[in-house]
Design a protein around this motif. Structure first.
Motif, PDB file in Angstrom:
ATOM      1  N   MET A   1      13.291   2.091  24.115  1.00  0.00           N
ATOM      2  CA  MET A   1      14.596   2.665  24.839  1.00  0.00           C
ATOM      3  C   MET A   1      15.406   3.263  23.462  1.00  0.00           C
ATOM      4  SD  MET A   1      17.795   0.688  26.726  1.00  0.00           S
ATOM      5  CE  MET A   1      16.843   0.411  28.081  1.00  0.00           C
ATOM      6  N   GLU A   5      19.720   6.191  25.319  1.00  0.00           N
ATOM      7  CA  GLU A   5      19.683   5.318  26.799  1.00  0.00           C
ATOM      8  C   GLU A   5      20.539   4.244  26.729  1.00  0.00           C
ATOM      9  OE1 GLU A   5      15.031   7.148  27.487  1.00  0.00           O
ATOM     10  OE2 GLU A   5      15.494   5.478  26.089  1.00  0.00           O
ATOM     11  N   VAL A   6      20.469   3.399  25.741  1.00  0.00           N
ATOM     12  CA  VAL A   6      21.202   1.976  25.732  1.00  0.00           C
ATOM     13  C   VAL A   6      22.686   2.527  25.886  1.00  0.00           C
ATOM     14  CG1 VAL A   6      21.801   1.766  23.452  1.00  0.00           C
ATOM     15  CG2 VAL A   6      21.221  -0.084  24.820  1.00  0.00           C
ATOM     16  N   LEU A   9      22.864   3.005  29.708  1.00  0.00           N
ATOM     17  CA  LEU A   9      22.846   1.787  30.436  1.00  0.00           C
ATOM     18  C   LEU A   9      23.972   0.752  30.445  1.00  0.00           C
ATOM     19  CD1 LEU A   9      20.932  -0.222  31.988  1.00  0.00           C
ATOM     20  CD2 LEU A   9      20.266  -1.061  29.664  1.00  0.00           C
ATOM     21  N   LEU A  10      24.467   0.870  29.276  1.00  0.00           N
ATOM     22  CA  LEU A  10      25.762  -0.237  29.097  1.00  0.00           C
ATOM     23  C   LEU A  10      26.913   0.369  29.910  1.00  0.00           C
ATOM     24  CD1 LEU A  10      25.281  -1.104  25.263  1.00  0.00           C
ATOM     25  CD2 LEU A  10      24.516  -2.351  27.355  1.00  0.00           C
ATOM     26  N   LYS A  12      26.628   2.390  32.625  1.00  0.00           N
ATOM     27  CA  LYS A  12      26.207   2.305  33.910  1.00  0.00           C
ATOM     28  C   LYS A  12      26.441   1.004  34.509  1.00  0.00           C
ATOM     29  CE  LYS A  12      22.193   2.533  37.020  1.00  0.00           C
ATOM     30  NZ  LYS A  12      20.916   2.923  37.271  1.00  0.00           N
ATOM     31  N   ILE A  13      26.244  -0.159  33.805  1.00  0.00           N
ATOM     32  CA  ILE A  13      26.264  -1.730  34.214  1.00  0.00           C
ATOM     33  C   ILE A  13      27.622  -2.223  33.719  1.00  0.00           C
ATOM     34  CG2 ILE A  13      23.889  -1.613  34.368  1.00  0.00           C
ATOM     35  CD1 ILE A  13      23.834  -3.634  31.902  1.00  0.00           C
ATOM     36  N   TYR A  80      25.846  -8.173  30.363  1.00  0.00           N
ATOM     37  CA  TYR A  80      24.610  -7.868  30.059  1.00  0.00           C
ATOM     38  C   TYR A  80      23.563  -8.896  30.660  1.00  0.00           C
ATOM     39  CZ  TYR A  80      20.271  -6.119  27.916  1.00  0.00           C
ATOM     40  OH  TYR A  80      19.169  -5.556  27.657  1.00  0.00           O
ATOM     41  N   TYR A  83      22.768  -8.633  34.308  1.00  0.00           N
ATOM     42  CA  TYR A  83      21.928  -7.565  34.520  1.00  0.00           C
ATOM     43  C   TYR A  83      20.479  -7.978  34.155  1.00  0.00           C
ATOM     44  CZ  TYR A  83      19.527  -3.176  33.853  1.00  0.00           C
ATOM     45  OH  TYR A  83      18.396  -2.166  33.862  1.00  0.00           O
ATOM     46  N   HIS A  87      17.693  -8.105  37.246  1.00  0.00           N
ATOM     47  CA  HIS A  87      16.781  -6.784  37.308  1.00  0.00           C
ATOM     48  C   HIS A  87      15.630  -7.023  36.374  1.00  0.00           C
ATOM     49  CE1 HIS A  87      20.630  -5.163  38.395  1.00  0.00           C
ATOM     50  NE2 HIS A  87      19.933  -4.514  39.379  1.00  0.00           N
TER      51      HIS A  87
END
Length: 89
Positions: A1, A5-6, A9-10, A12-13, A80, A83, A87
């Protein structure tokens, strides 16, 4: 990643931005902030508490640096960690 991208992601969640600082973002650094920043030889990853640096590592590889950053974040961010539990595990 990658760092890009991180960040996505952070966001998004919904990990609170006060939990981390990526590439000297304008988010204030508070006790327990997990930090990843670019340095001439790669990336510096650590967390802070009362103006002290803990678990500091300088890492040349971006993916390895992001993995270490996420490892530290998992220990400090309930969002996190949830998550990961929901997932990944």
């Amino acid at each position: 990643m990658t760092i890009k991208e991180v960040k996505a992601l952070l966001h998004k969640i919904s990990v609170p931005e006060s939990s981390y600082n990526i590439d000297n973002s304008p988010t204030p650094i508070v006790p327990g902030t997990i930090i990843i920043e670019r340095i001439p030889k790669g990336f510096s990853v650590y967390w802070t508490e009362r103006n002290e640096v803990f678990e500091h590592r300088d890492i040349a590889d971006e993916q390895e640096a992001v993995n270490y950053f996420l490892h530290l974040l998992e220990g400090s961010s309930k969002t996190y960690r949830k998550y990961i539990t929901d997932h990944v595990a």
